[in-house]
Scaffold this active site. Structure first.
Site, PDB file in Angstrom:
ATOM      1  N   SER A 167       0.660  -0.847  -0.233  1.00 48.43           N
ATOM      2  CA  SER A 167      -0.266  -0.271   0.422  1.00 48.43           C
ATOM      3  C   SER A 167       0.792   1.141  -0.318  1.00 48.43           C
ATOM      4  O   SER A 167       0.122   2.080  -0.406  1.00 48.43           O
ATOM      5  CB  SER A 167      -0.804  -0.084   1.253  1.00 48.43           C
ATOM      6  OG  SER A 167      -0.588   0.088   2.215  1.00 48.43           O
TER       7      SER A 167
ATOM      8  N   LYS B 105     -13.123  -1.923  -0.419  1.00 51.58           N
ATOM      9  CA  LYS B 105     -11.880  -0.089  -0.906  1.00 51.58           C
ATOM     10  C   LYS B 105     -12.837  -0.668  -2.866  1.00 51.58           C
ATOM     11  O   LYS B 105     -13.377  -0.425  -2.596  1.00 51.58           O
ATOM     12  CB  LYS B 105     -10.658  -1.841  -1.114  1.00 51.58           C
ATOM     13  CG  LYS B 105     -10.034  -1.023  -0.126  1.00 51.58           C
ATOM     14  CD  LYS B 105      -8.288  -1.602   0.619  1.00 51.58           C
ATOM     15  CE  LYS B 105      -7.408  -0.944   1.632  1.00 51.58           C
ATOM     16  NZ  LYS B 105      -6.994  -2.313   2.618  1.00 51.58           N
TER      17      LYS B 105
ATOM     18  N   HIS C 221      -6.112  -4.588  -2.225  1.00 50.63           N
ATOM     19  CA  HIS C 221      -5.418  -3.169  -3.223  1.00 50.63           C
ATOM     20  C   HIS C 221      -5.241  -3.412  -4.533  1.00 50.63           C
ATOM     21  O   HIS C 221      -4.895  -3.115  -4.587  1.00 50.63           O
ATOM     22  CB  HIS C 221      -4.217  -2.144  -2.544  1.00 50.63           C
ATOM     23  CG  HIS C 221      -4.827  -1.443  -1.356  1.00 50.63           C
ATOM     24  ND1 HIS C 221      -5.066  -0.423  -1.604  1.00 50.63           N
ATOM     25  CD2 HIS C 221      -3.752  -1.266  -0.043  1.00 50.63           C
ATOM     26  CE1 HIS C 221      -4.729   0.297  -0.110  1.00 50.63           C
ATOM     27  NE2 HIS C 221      -4.711  -0.622   0.450  1.00 50.63           N
TER      28      HIS C 221
HETATM   29  C1  LIG Z   1      -7.836  -3.032   3.756  1.00 52.43           C
HETATM   30  C2  LIG Z   1      -6.556  -3.859   4.155  1.00 52.43           C
HETATM   31  C3  LIG Z   1      -7.006  -4.957   5.020  1.00 52.43           C
HETATM   32  C4  LIG Z   1      -8.551  -4.620   5.664  1.00 52.43           C
HETATM   33  O1  LIG Z   1      -9.198  -4.302   4.924  1.00 52.43           O
HETATM   34  P1  LIG Z   1     -10.959  -4.379   5.852  1.00 52.43           P
HETATM   35  O2  LIG Z   1     -12.194  -5.257   5.497  1.00 52.43           O
HETATM   36  O3  LIG Z   1     -10.710  -2.759   5.982  1.00 52.43           O
HETATM   37  O4  LIG Z   1     -10.486  -5.170   7.022  1.00 52.43           O
HETATM   38  C5  LIG Z   1      -6.426  -6.290   4.977  1.00 52.43           C
HETATM   39  N1  LIG Z   1      -5.087  -6.403   4.079  1.00 52.43           N
HETATM   40  C6  LIG Z   1      -4.630  -5.073   3.320  1.00 52.43           C
HETATM   41  C7  LIG Z   1      -3.805  -6.063   2.691  1.00 52.43           C
HETATM   42  C8  LIG Z   1      -5.150  -4.073   2.949  1.00 52.43           C
HETATM   43  O5  LIG Z   1      -5.006  -3.249   2.579  1.00 52.43           O
END
Ligand SMILES: *Cc1c(COP(=O)(O)O)cnc(C)c1O
Length: 398
Positions: free
Chosen positions: A185, A244, A213
Site C-alpha cells: 500500500s 476498497k 489493494h
Molecule cells: C485494507 C486492508 C485490509 C483490511 O481490510 P478491511 O476489510 O478494511 O478490514 C487487509 N489487508 C490489506 C492488505 C489491506 O490493504
C-alpha cells in the site's frame, strides 16, 4: 490517587508524546457521500485523491438500489453468526460470485478482511508448520500470524533471494505457507507472484495472497495479481475486502481451495464468533460482481487514468515510484516537506495524504495519491496542476 487517575495520567502523557512526535491522528469530517468530489465540514469542496475507492463505486446508484431492495426483501440485520441462523441465500450467492470472479473453488465471508486475515492461519497450521511472510505485509496479516503457533520466517519486501533463503531454512517444517500482499500500500508495487510461484514449487510451499489493494484494480479485468501473472486458480488462498475497490462498504473474504475454506468454516474464530454481514451489503456485493462480469469499463478507465497521471507527473519533473497498481507514491523524502505539501495541496482543493516515518522508512517521506475510475480527466488535470504549483513553491521541481 485511585487507579483510574493514575491510568489517566499515564494515557495523557502517552497521548502528548504522540502529539509531540507529530503522529497524532485527527479525523477530517466529510459531509457528502464518498467520491471523486467530496464536501468537508468546513464547507470546502475538494477533489479526493486518498480513498481506496478505486472503481468509484462507493456512491454507485446501482449498488445503492440493490442494497435498498435487499433491506425491503431481507431485512436490516442477521442477529446471528453464520452457522447458527445467520446465513441467507444472499450470503451463499455472494460467496459463489467471489469464487467465480477469482476462479477459485469456494469462498468464506467475514465482517472485514482484517477478520479474514486474523482467522486464516490458526485453524490451518500448527507448530509443526512454517509461515514465510513478506516484511511489508498488512497489519492484519501480522496479527493473524501472531495468533498461530507455526514457526515464523520473514523475508525483505518482494526480495526473492531472501524468500529462497527463508524457504531453505523452513524445509524441516511439515507444511510451508508463503504469505504476501498482492499490492503493497505504500509503494504501489505488486508482489512478484510469478517468481513466488516458482519458488513455492521448488521448495514445496503453498501461497496466500491478500488482494485487498489489487482486487478490482490489477490485471486487465481487475481479477488481481493472479490474473496479472496468469495464475488464476493456482494459488491456495486469496483474501480480500469489499471495503476498497468493490464498493467500499464493509466485508472481507477468503477464497481458494475447497478443503481450506471448509476447514475455516469449522474452526475460524472471527467466522464462528462474529456476526454475519447484513443483507444489504451482501446484495450490493452480488450486484457489484454482476457488474464486473458485464463490463470492463471501470478497469479500462482506471488503468487509463493511472497511466495519464503518472506520465504527466513525471513530465512535470516529479519522482514517482514505479507502480503496477493505482497507488502513486510522489517521493519527497523529507518528512516536513510531505506535510507542508499536503497542506498546500488542500488549499488548492486537492485532498492527499503525506506519509513519513514510521509509516514508511526514514528519509523516504512521500505523498500517496490514489487514482480512481471515478476521476474525470479534469480532476486529474487539476491535481497535476496543484502538484506543479506547490512543487515549484516548495522547490520540489523547477
Ligand atoms: C485494507 C486492508 C485490509 C483490511 O481490510 P478491511 O476489510 O478494511 O478490514 C487487509 N489487508 C490489506 C492488505 C489491506 O490493504
Amino acid at each position: 490517587m485511585d487507579t483510574y487517575s493514575n491510568f489517566k495520567k499515564y494515557l495523557q502523557d502517552e497521548l502528548s508524546d504522540i502529539k509531540s512526535a507529530g503522529l497524532y491522528k485527527n479525523e477530517r469530517i466529510i459531509t457528502s457521500p464518498q467520491g471523486a468530489v467530496i464536501k468537508v465540514s468546513t464547507g470546502q469542496e475538494v477533489l479526493n485523491f486518498c480513498a481506496n475507492n478505486y472503481l468509484g463505486l462507493s456512491d454507485n446508484k446501482e449498488l445503492i438500489e440493490a442494497a435498498k431492495e435487499a433491506m425491503d426483501s431481507r431485512g436490516f440485520g442477521m442477529s446471528s453468526v453464520r452457522f447458527i441462523c445467520g446465513t441467507q441465500d444472499l450470503h451463499k450467492q455472494l460467496e459463489a460470485a467471489i469464487a467465480n470472479y477469482f476462479g477459485t473453488e469456494d469462498t468464506i465471508l467475514y465482517a472485514a478482511c482484517f477478520d479474514a486475515n486474523g482467522g486464516v492461519f490458526e485453524p490451518l497450521l500448527t507448530d509443526q508448520d512454517a509461515i514465510i511472510s513478506d516484511s511489508l505485509n498488512h497489519a492484519s496479516i501480522i496479527d493473524g500470524v501472531r495468533l498461530c503457533k507455526a514457526v515464523r520466517y520473514r523475508y525483505a519486501n518482494a526480495d526473492m533471494e531472501d524468500l529462497e533463503k527463508q524457504l531453505q531454512k523452513a524445509q524441516s517444517q511439515r507444511f510451508r505457507l508463503i504469505v504476501t500482499d498482492g499490492v503493497f500500500s505504500m509503494d504501489g508495487n505488486v508482489a512478484p507472484l510469478d517468481k513466488i510461484y516458482e519458488l513455492a514449487n521448488k521448495y514445496n510451499a503453498m501461497i496466500m495472497v491478500d488482494e485487498s489493494h489489487s482486487a478490482g484494480v490489477v490485471g486487465k479485468t481487475g481479477r488481481g495479481t493472479t490474473e496479472l501473472f496468469d495464475l488464476k486458480g493456482q494459488i491456495e488462498i486469496i483474501t480480500g475486502t469489499l471495503g476498497k475497490a468493490f464498493g467500499g462498504a464493509i466485508g472481507g473474504f477468503t477464497t481458494g481451495k475447497k478443503e481450506i475454506i471448509d476447514m475455516l468454516r469449522q474452526r475460524s474464530r472471527p467466522y464462528l464468533f462474529s456476526n454475519s454481514i447484513p443483507p444489504a451489503i451482501a446484495a450490493a456485493g452480488i450486484r457489484m460482481f454482476e457488474m464486473m462480469d458485464r463490463t470492463n469499463e471501470l478497469q479500462d478507465k482506471l488503468h487509463a487514468n493511472t497511466d495519464y497521471f503518472v506520465t504527466k507527473m513525471q513530465e512535470a519533473g516529479f519522482d514517482i515510484k514505479p507502480t503496477q497498481s493505482s497507488i502513486c507514491a510522489v517521493m519527497l523524502y523529507d518528512a516536513k516537506l510531505s506535510q507542508d505539501m499536503a497542506a498546500r495541496m488542500l488549499d488548492e482543493g486537492i485532498y492527499v495524504t503525506g506519509f513519513y516515518y514510521p509509516v514508511v522508512p526514514k528519509d523516504l517521506a512521500r505523498i500517496r495519491v490514489q487514482i480512481s475510475a471515478g476521476h474525470k480527466t479534469e480532476h486529474l488535470d487539476k491535481c497535476i496542476a496543484a502538484f506543479t504549483k506547490t512543487g515549484k513553491e516548495l522547490g520540489v521541481i523547477k
